[in-house]
Design a protein around this motif. Structure first.
Motif, mmCIF file in Angstrom:
data_model
loop_
_atom_site.group_PDB
_atom_site.id
_atom_site.type_symbol
_atom_site.label_atom_id
_atom_site.label_comp_id
_atom_site.label_asym_id
_atom_site.label_seq_id
_atom_site.Cartn_x
_atom_site.Cartn_y
_atom_site.Cartn_z
ATOM 1 N N SER A 170 -5.615 3.977 2.019
ATOM 2 C CA SER A 170 -4.171 3.934 1.798
ATOM 3 C C SER A 170 -3.418 3.947 3.126
ATOM 4 O O SER A 170 -2.471 3.177 3.330
ATOM 5 C CB SER A 170 -3.750 5.141 0.946
ATOM 6 N N ARG B 252 -4.501 2.952 5.992
ATOM 7 C CA ARG B 252 -4.749 1.696 6.714
ATOM 8 C C ARG B 252 -3.948 0.532 6.147
ATOM 9 O O ARG B 252 -3.643 -0.415 6.871
ATOM 10 C CB ARG B 252 -6.226 1.318 6.636
ATOM 11 N N THR B 253 -3.656 0.566 4.847
ATOM 12 C CA THR B 253 -3.054 -0.596 4.191
ATOM 13 C C THR B 253 -1.588 -0.430 3.834
ATOM 14 O O THR B 253 -0.899 -1.417 3.600
ATOM 15 C CB THR B 253 -3.807 -0.910 2.878
ATOM 16 N N ILE C 129 -0.781 0.859 1.084
ATOM 17 C CA ILE C 129 -0.823 0.874 -0.379
ATOM 18 C C ILE C 129 -1.056 2.328 -0.781
ATOM 19 O O ILE C 129 -1.909 2.997 -0.210
ATOM 20 C CB ILE C 129 -1.956 -0.029 -0.911
ATOM 21 N N GLU D 118 -1.716 -10.869 -2.719
ATOM 22 C CA GLU D 118 -1.256 -10.289 -1.451
ATOM 23 C C GLU D 118 -1.807 -8.877 -1.268
ATOM 24 O O GLU D 118 -2.237 -8.500 -0.172
ATOM 25 C CB GLU D 118 0.273 -10.267 -1.388
ATOM 26 N N MET D 119 -1.837 -8.082 -2.332
ATOM 27 C CA MET D 119 -2.366 -6.730 -2.236
ATOM 28 C C MET D 119 -3.865 -6.758 -1.942
ATOM 29 O O MET D 119 -4.359 -5.964 -1.133
ATOM 30 C CB MET D 119 -2.098 -5.947 -3.528
ATOM 31 N N LYS E 295 -5.421 -9.079 -0.303
ATOM 32 C CA LYS E 295 -5.544 -9.459 1.102
ATOM 33 C C LYS E 295 -5.286 -8.262 2.015
ATOM 34 O O LYS E 295 -5.985 -8.077 3.019
ATOM 35 C CB LYS E 295 -4.597 -10.622 1.421
ATOM 36 N N ARG E 296 -4.302 -7.431 1.679
ATOM 37 C CA ARG E 296 -4.030 -6.229 2.471
ATOM 38 C C ARG E 296 -5.219 -5.272 2.434
ATOM 39 O O ARG E 296 -5.576 -4.663 3.454
ATOM 40 C CB ARG E 296 -2.776 -5.521 1.948
ATOM 41 N N LEU E 297 -5.831 -5.137 1.261
ATOM 42 C CA LEU E 297 -7.010 -4.281 1.143
ATOM 43 C C LEU E 297 -8.147 -4.812 1.999
ATOM 44 O O LEU E 297 -8.811 -4.045 2.697
ATOM 45 C CB LEU E 297 -7.439 -4.173 -0.324
ATOM 46 N N ARG F 115 -7.935 -6.659 4.715
ATOM 47 C CA ARG F 115 -7.609 -6.395 6.125
ATOM 48 C C ARG F 115 -7.820 -4.930 6.472
ATOM 49 O O ARG F 115 -8.352 -4.602 7.523
ATOM 50 C CB ARG F 115 -6.169 -6.816 6.432
ATOM 51 N N GLY F 116 -7.435 -4.044 5.570
ATOM 52 C CA GLY F 116 -7.610 -2.609 5.788
ATOM 53 C C GLY F 116 -9.072 -2.206 5.873
ATOM 54 O O GLY F 116 -9.411 -1.203 6.495
ATOM 55 N N ARG G 202 -12.251 -10.187 5.621
ATOM 56 C CA ARG G 202 -11.371 -11.272 5.194
ATOM 57 C C ARG G 202 -11.701 -11.583 3.747
ATOM 58 O O ARG G 202 -12.817 -11.368 3.284
ATOM 59 C CB ARG G 202 -11.521 -12.507 6.065
#
Length: 96
Positions: free
Chosen positions: A49, A51-52, A54, A72-73, A75-77, A79-80, A84
């Motif tokens: 959480s 790191r992202t 979220i 999008e969420m 993708k954020r996860l 990256r966190g 990829r």
């Protein structure tokens, strides 16, 4: 075999249950991949959480399957988690 596996095997003998289970496969694949990646890195939901950005509550809901994350969420996860996101379309041999 544990009791859950036995239950699952028995339940999947029902064609209607099997059809619904298979329809949810992609969602469960994403959830399991996220959980596996988080645990492989020894991260808690709270750390992911942070790191992202979220909320930990949303990460928990995603992992339980009660929250349907946007692309999008996801993708954020990724990256966190230092990863990829890769999506694929593969032939559905069962559709023929």
């Amino acid at each position: 075999m544990n009791s859950y596996q036995e239950y699952k095997q028995k339940a999947l003998e029902n064609p209607e249950v099997k059809k619904e289970y298979e329809a949810l496969g992609p969602e469960y694949d994403i959830i399991q991949a996220m959980i596996d990646a988080r645990k492989d890195q020894n991260l808690t939901q709270k750390e992911l959480s942070e790191r992202t950005g979220i909320t930990q509550a949303d990460i928990s809901r995603i992992e339980r399957g009660t929250r349907n994350p946007s692309l999008e969420m996801i993708k954020r996860l990724a990256r966190g988690l230092g990863m990829r996101l890769k999506l694929e379309f593969v032939p559905d041999t069962a559709a023929k």
